[in-house]
Design an enzyme around this catalytic site. Structure first.
Site, short mmCIF file in Angstrom:
data_model
loop_
_atom_site.label_atom_id
_atom_site.label_comp_id
_atom_site.label_asym_id
_atom_site.label_seq_id
_atom_site.Cartn_x
_atom_site.Cartn_y
_atom_site.Cartn_z
N CYS A 47 -9.07 42.62 32.33
CA CYS A 47 -8.49 41.31 31.99
C CYS A 47 -9.74 40.32 31.87
O CYS A 47 -10.64 40.40 32.67
CB CYS A 47 -7.77 40.93 33.26
SG CYS A 47 -7.28 38.90 33.20
N THR A 48 -10.13 39.47 30.66
CA THR A 48 -11.15 38.80 30.71
C THR A 48 -11.41 37.56 31.46
O THR A 48 -12.59 37.26 31.43
CB THR A 48 -11.17 38.21 29.06
OG1 THR A 48 -9.78 37.50 29.03
CG2 THR A 48 -11.28 39.38 28.23
N HIS A 49 -10.63 37.43 32.42
CA HIS A 49 -10.87 36.34 33.42
C HIS A 49 -11.73 36.95 34.66
O HIS A 49 -12.33 36.25 35.21
CB HIS A 49 -9.41 35.88 33.95
CG HIS A 49 -8.77 34.98 33.38
ND1 HIS A 49 -8.06 35.18 32.13
CD2 HIS A 49 -8.59 33.37 33.40
CE1 HIS A 49 -7.54 34.15 31.67
NE2 HIS A 49 -7.95 32.98 32.51
N CYS A 86 -8.41 38.99 25.01
CA CYS A 86 -7.31 38.93 26.08
C CYS A 86 -6.56 40.13 25.92
O CYS A 86 -5.93 40.59 24.92
CB CYS A 86 -6.28 37.94 25.69
SG CYS A 86 -5.01 37.51 26.88
N ASN A 87 -6.63 40.85 27.04
CA ASN A 87 -6.15 42.20 27.03
C ASN A 87 -4.51 41.97 27.11
O ASN A 87 -3.84 43.01 26.44
CB ASN A 87 -6.53 43.33 28.33
CG ASN A 87 -7.85 43.56 28.42
OD1 ASN A 87 -8.37 44.42 28.10
ND2 ASN A 87 -8.73 42.28 28.81
N THR A 88 -4.02 41.23 27.76
CA THR A 88 -2.49 41.10 27.81
C THR A 88 -1.92 40.72 26.52
O THR A 88 -0.85 41.23 26.22
CB THR A 88 -2.00 40.10 29.10
OG1 THR A 88 -2.82 40.06 29.97
CG2 THR A 88 -0.91 39.88 29.40
N GLY A 110 0.15 37.23 31.98
CA GLY A 110 0.30 38.46 32.68
C GLY A 110 2.13 38.69 33.27
O GLY A 110 2.51 39.65 33.37
N ASP A 131 -7.44 33.30 23.81
CA ASP A 131 -7.02 33.69 25.01
C ASP A 131 -5.78 32.65 25.76
O ASP A 131 -5.55 31.61 25.04
CB ASP A 131 -8.18 33.93 25.94
CG ASP A 131 -7.69 34.39 27.47
OD1 ASP A 131 -6.78 35.27 27.58
OD2 ASP A 131 -8.32 33.99 28.33
N1 DGL Z 1 -7.04 37.04 30.17
C1 DGL Z 1 -6.11 37.52 29.96
C2 DGL Z 1 -6.40 39.19 29.88
O1 DGL Z 1 -7.26 39.60 29.44
C3 DGL Z 1 -4.83 37.41 30.55
C4 DGL Z 1 -4.67 36.58 31.83
C5 DGL Z 1 -3.21 36.04 31.95
O2 DGL Z 1 -2.86 35.11 31.35
O3 DGL Z 1 -2.33 36.68 32.96
O4 DGL Z 1 -5.54 39.91 30.06
#
Ligand code: DGL
Length: 270
Positions: free
Chosen positions: A193-195, A78-80, A47, A14
């Site tokens: 977003c996994t955060h 990580c979706n991004t 992002g 991630d």
């Molecule tokens: N954790 C990430 C996600 O799932 C991205 C956070 C980032 O770096 O902007 O999209």
């Protein structure tokens, strides 16, 4: 039974600490596995990046990571990153099975009662064609609002390190997710977003009305487990001799709070 603790690890990647929300589920489902957690913190937040530069960076970094750790599979919680680079990663490294993380639009569309669904994600994920295609494919009968947040990933990072988050900032970031239309209200917010699951209690507290917050972490961990069952066990490598789970931060700089956080997740720092 084979000793999977001493076989090739599961690599998780991630931009920061968000993937830990998936790691904790993966550990529950696969306690016998060893994990390497990689945070590309030198490039955080993903992002905000332009697509071609971020794509090239991720494909490059994976070249080094796969050489170094020779994982059984690579998970990208990580979706991004996944909505951008998954296709190129699979093409560049065909011997490694990849598990990506993409916005949980299909399950949200299946579950919503009001037909109003919001997808809360980074500005990068919201912009992606991949995300638009998911909506076109699975959610034609819903009204899907895409909400790009510039602050939540940073807020989650700070919260996990310092134990404090500005609730007003959380309230402001999630507010656009809530729509009222013809007597109906948004009833599902996809945490894309996994955060974000780290902040879900604050989101519940500051939301204008209760909704289902859809966190795909367990589904991703399940997918990884299923895939691993079909992957031939690779022979141990030099790295495999290390019988512990490790964390790698691409910046090479880790402050005290980050070290403490990694320790609390049972990760030794490499
Ligand atoms: N954790 C990430 C996600 O799932 C991205 C956070 C980032 O770096 O902007 O999209």
């Amino acid at each position: 039974m084979s000793d999977t603790k001493s076989s090739a690890p599961v690599l998780m990647f991630d931009s920061g600490i968000g993937g830990l929300t998936v790691l904790r589920e993966a550990r529950v489902l696969m306690p016998e596995r060893r994990f390497v957690y990689v945070a590309d913190d030198a490039a955080f937040p993903y992002g905000d990046w332009e697509e071609p530069a971020l794509n090239a960076r991720i494909v490059d970094i994976f070249g080094e990571l796969l050489d170094r750790f020779k994982p059984a599979i690579a998970v990208i919680p990580c979706n991004t990153a996944s909505t951008l680079a998954l296709g190129d990663l699979r093409a560049a490294y065909p011997d490694t099975p990849f598990v990506g993380t993409v916005p949980a639009i299909k399950p949200a569309a299946e579950r919503t009662r009001s037909g109003l669904v919001s997808v809360l994600a980074t500005p990068g994920t919201v912009k992606r064609q991949y995300t638009r295609d998911l909506i076109a494919q699975w959610a034609q009968r819903c009204h899907v609002r895409l909400v790009g947040s510039t602050q939540l990933a940073r807020l989650a990072e700070a919260y996990m390190r310092d134990g404090f988050v500005d609730e007003e900032a959380v309230r402001a970031e999630i507010a656009p997710c809530f729509i009222e239309q013809d007597g109906r209200r948004t009833d599902i917010v996809v945490l894309a977003c996994t955060h974000y699951p780290f902040l879900v209690n604050r989101m519940r507290k500051t939301a204008p009305w209760p909704v289902d917050w859809l966190d795909p972490a367990e589904a991703i961990a399940r997918r990884a487990k299923t895939l691993l069952e079909n992957v031939a066990i690779r022979p141990p490598t030099a790295m495999s001799d290390v019988e512990r789970d490790v964390a790698v931060f691409t910046s090479g700089r880790m402050d005290f709070a980050t070290r403490r956080l990694m320790q609390s997740f049972g990760l030794s720092i490499l």
